[in-house]
Write an enzyme that holds these catalytic residues in place. Sequence first.
Site, mmCIF file in Angstrom:
data_model
loop_
_atom_site.group_PDB
_atom_site.id
_atom_site.type_symbol
_atom_site.label_atom_id
_atom_site.label_comp_id
_atom_site.label_asym_id
_atom_site.label_seq_id
_atom_site.Cartn_x
_atom_site.Cartn_y
_atom_site.Cartn_z
ATOM 1 N N ALA A 194 0.896 -1.173 0.000
ATOM 2 C CA ALA A 194 0.000 0.000 0.000
ATOM 3 C C ALA A 194 0.919 1.203 0.000
ATOM 4 C CB ALA A 194 -0.923 -0.019 1.225
ATOM 5 N N PRO A 215 1.876 7.670 -0.802
ATOM 6 C CA PRO A 215 2.502 8.398 -1.898
ATOM 7 C C PRO A 215 3.987 8.107 -2.104
ATOM 8 C CG PRO A 215 2.368 9.822 0.007
ATOM 9 C CD PRO A 215 1.747 8.502 0.412
ATOM 10 N N GLY A 216 4.553 7.130 -1.355
ATOM 11 C CA GLY A 216 5.872 6.637 -1.727
ATOM 12 C C GLY A 216 7.026 6.922 -0.794
ATOM 13 N N ASP A 232 2.103 -1.399 5.029
ATOM 14 C CA ASP A 232 1.709 -0.230 5.820
ATOM 15 C C ASP A 232 0.236 -0.041 5.522
ATOM 16 O OD1 ASP A 232 1.977 3.298 5.658
ATOM 17 O OD2 ASP A 232 2.082 2.094 7.471
ATOM 18 N N CYS A 288 -0.912 3.707 11.056
ATOM 19 C CA CYS A 288 -0.818 5.003 11.737
ATOM 20 C C CYS A 288 -2.076 5.221 12.577
ATOM 21 C CB CYS A 288 -0.607 6.145 10.745
ATOM 22 S SG CYS A 288 -1.892 6.288 9.501
#
Lengths: 332, 168
Positions: free
Chosen positions: A131, A134-135, A199, A251
């Site tokens: 997942a 944005p990298g 993640d 998170c």
Amino acid sequence: MALEPLRVPPSPALRRWANQHGYSPEILARWDAFYPDVIRLVEVLGRPPSKYIRLNALAEDPTHTLEQLRTKGFALEPTPVPEAWRVTDEPFAIGATEEYLLGQYQLQDLSTQLAVMALEPEPGERVLDLAAAPGGKTIQIAQAMRNVGRIHAFDVDAERARALKANLARCRVRNVAVHVRDGADAVEVPGPADRVLLDAPCTGEGVIQRDPTRRRGHLEEYAQCSMLQSRLLDAAVAALRPGGLLVYSTCTLAPEENELQIQAALERHPLTVEPLPEAIGELRIRQNTLLPGLTRVADHKLTEAIALTAHTLPHLHDCLGFYVARLRKEAA
Amino acid sequence: MRRPTDADRADVAAALDVWAAGLLSTLERETGCTLLIHGDTQPYDLHLATPEVTEDVLAIPWDVDDAGLPLGPLIHGRWRPSLAAAVLATPHAPGRTCVLGAKTVQPFLYGRRLDGGAVERLAPDAAPGDYVFVVDPGRRPLGVARLAPDGRGLDPVRDLGWYLREGG
């Protein structure tokens, strides 16, 4: 598999206090049951988070990048995490410098950098990032691998995948293939993976400083997210070679998406929880070590090994709320 | 995504030679990567990827459209460099590089057109309508532009500011 949300009835005093601060009382009652000093946690969550950058040696010598930024008036403080610096003063937005545009660093919270530290990817390996958008972590994996080997980065959201591709190109990453697909499709990548990072999409309670709407989350969201996380975990294990390493992170502060998710994974897969690498285990951020994973959550008593997983909390560690677990797939 | 045929490779090499002799080989050697193409016929997209990524991508059961560094498309024999290509290739192509004055760097990074007075040094080997690399006075890459019909101004194609405006 959806995990039932844990219900902790809020006291009248907590309910009043939660409403004063714009929180769902049920969420604060849970935090009060699971984590220390919820009052201080809520106070810190009401402030903007500290800013961190991660220097990118794939683009430029980190020492030179630091010099360039300091010449422009940016004040940067070292952290216990290698290549991670805290921004203590910025004459203008640190994300608007030429150095940023040339990929010499990325904006990445300290907490999220721990996931790749736990993964310990090495040059030449095959690594999956399920997942990825944005990298930030994908780039960090590529840095650890020195642009050698192969990383397959998945994200099901086309718009977020666009950002992922742009960030990879900006940071001069050469060893990633991007797949705009469900991370569960990773099982079809030829050859088993040496390491997998999941993640996982989550309820995001740890990033309330960036998205205050999450203060009013609903208990049903825990079940929805945990179902998705389970499915991706199953795919991660299937794609991993025997003896390979899986790092699961979120998170959020919700045990249904963290410790209980790991407990359930241990019961259905040949996985063992490993201690986090010494570089993380010995870490002190703002004089605090990471908080061990919870082995008792409401009526659930979990396996002791869950204590080898870890949390960062905004009021203890001056970074976003984060959870990380390192799992080894048993050798054949 | 696929490996280039001999004909593809010849076309790509010829297109990049216009910027600097042997530029394709130089970039492959410098990066340790190999050329990959996405698309059956021109216009197709060029990528440089590590040998290991290349091996995997060719064996994956779906069409992978992004692997390694994107270099930009080849359109009817002409190469339109990407931002990543500009950063990588600019040091090797001084003949196709324009140098801006200090005051025009910011306007360029906002995607603005620049008139002839704004360019400190024009690309010596470029003709009106050609793509060129653009750098700041310190020779740091800023992006790609097109030399205006008057042979002096620059029409922006892709500047580094794009990463902030649209790149996410």
